[in-house]
Design a protein around this motif. Structure first.
Motif, PDB file in Angstrom:
ATOM      1  N   ASP A   6      52.032  45.951  37.303  1.00 35.19           N
ATOM      2  CA  ASP A   6      51.908  46.845  37.899  1.00 35.19           C
ATOM      3  C   ASP A   6      53.119  48.277  38.074  1.00 35.19           C
ATOM      4  OD1 ASP A   6      54.824  45.500  38.250  1.00 35.19           O
ATOM      5  OD2 ASP A   6      54.192  44.800  40.656  1.00 35.19           O
ATOM      6  N   LYS A  12      48.051  50.132  40.123  1.00 31.44           N
ATOM      7  CA  LYS A  12      47.672  50.282  41.776  1.00 31.44           C
ATOM      8  C   LYS A  12      46.349  51.171  42.309  1.00 31.44           C
ATOM      9  CE  LYS A  12      52.252  48.445  42.487  1.00 31.44           C
ATOM     10  NZ  LYS A  12      53.276  48.363  43.144  1.00 31.44           N
ATOM     11  N   ASP A  13      46.102  52.075  41.692  1.00 27.68           N
ATOM     12  CA  ASP A  13      45.383  52.899  41.945  1.00 27.68           C
ATOM     13  C   ASP A  13      43.855  52.632  41.609  1.00 27.68           C
ATOM     14  OD1 ASP A  13      46.457  54.880  43.208  1.00 27.68           O
ATOM     15  OD2 ASP A  13      46.631  56.021  41.126  1.00 27.68           O
ATOM     16  N   THR A  16      42.984  46.068  43.062  1.00 25.35           N
ATOM     17  CA  THR A  16      43.709  45.723  44.182  1.00 25.35           C
ATOM     18  C   THR A  16      44.451  43.807  43.758  1.00 25.35           C
ATOM     19  OG1 THR A  16      42.846  46.833  45.782  1.00 25.35           O
ATOM     20  CG2 THR A  16      43.867  45.062  46.182  1.00 25.35           C
ATOM     21  N   ASP A  17      45.586  43.440  43.487  1.00 26.74           N
ATOM     22  CA  ASP A  17      46.390  42.427  43.663  1.00 26.74           C
ATOM     23  C   ASP A  17      44.947  41.043  43.996  1.00 26.74           C
ATOM     24  OD1 ASP A  17      47.546  40.417  41.356  1.00 26.74           O
ATOM     25  OD2 ASP A  17      49.099  40.254  42.988  1.00 26.74           O
ATOM     26  N   GLN A  19      42.270  40.510  43.507  1.00 24.23           N
ATOM     27  CA  GLN A  19      40.617  41.083  44.718  1.00 24.23           C
ATOM     28  C   GLN A  19      39.920  41.118  43.155  1.00 24.23           C
ATOM     29  OE1 GLN A  19      40.605  43.858  47.857  1.00 24.23           O
ATOM     30  NE2 GLN A  19      42.097  42.427  48.940  1.00 24.23           N
ATOM     31  N   ASN A  20      40.139  42.218  42.933  1.00 23.93           N
ATOM     32  CA  ASN A  20      39.768  43.321  41.751  1.00 23.93           C
ATOM     33  C   ASN A  20      40.669  43.709  40.074  1.00 23.93           C
ATOM     34  OD1 ASN A  20      41.164  45.171  42.026  1.00 23.93           O
ATOM     35  ND2 ASN A  20      39.928  46.357  41.161  1.00 23.93           N
TER      36      ASN A  20
END
Length: 85
Positions: A6, A12-13, A16-17, A19-20
């Motif tokens: 991170d 982070k753009d 999404t931690d 989720q993907n």
């Protein structure tokens, strides 16, 4: 599945931690190892990430859209707002 630090660059753009992809703090080797274990063993999370990442890549990396953005950038920065033909 994606495991990424991170750091302040771009993850982070795009991620999404949980989720993907899975993010971990810079220099946190234990978290990296845990994320790799999750990525290698959690098939449903990997399938979910694959669907989400395909959608994100399709939207953000569309060749026509990128070409248009590059042309606009060149016109703005190099030709000072004048349209190139």
């Amino acid at each position: 599945h994606i495991c990424a630090s991170d750091c302040t660059a771009y993850p982070k753009d795009w991620i999404t931690d949980g989720q993907n992809g899975l993010l971990f703090p810079v220099d946190d080797i234990d978290k990296l190892c845990n994320n790799l274990k999750v990525a290698l063993t959690n098939d449903s999370l990997c399938k979910q990430a694959q669907r989400i990442n395909w959608r994100i890549a399709s939207q953000r990396m569309n060749r026509r859209q990128l070409r248009k953005q590059m042309r606009n950038l060149i016109e703005k920065e190099i030709f000072h707002g004048k349209k190139i033909s």
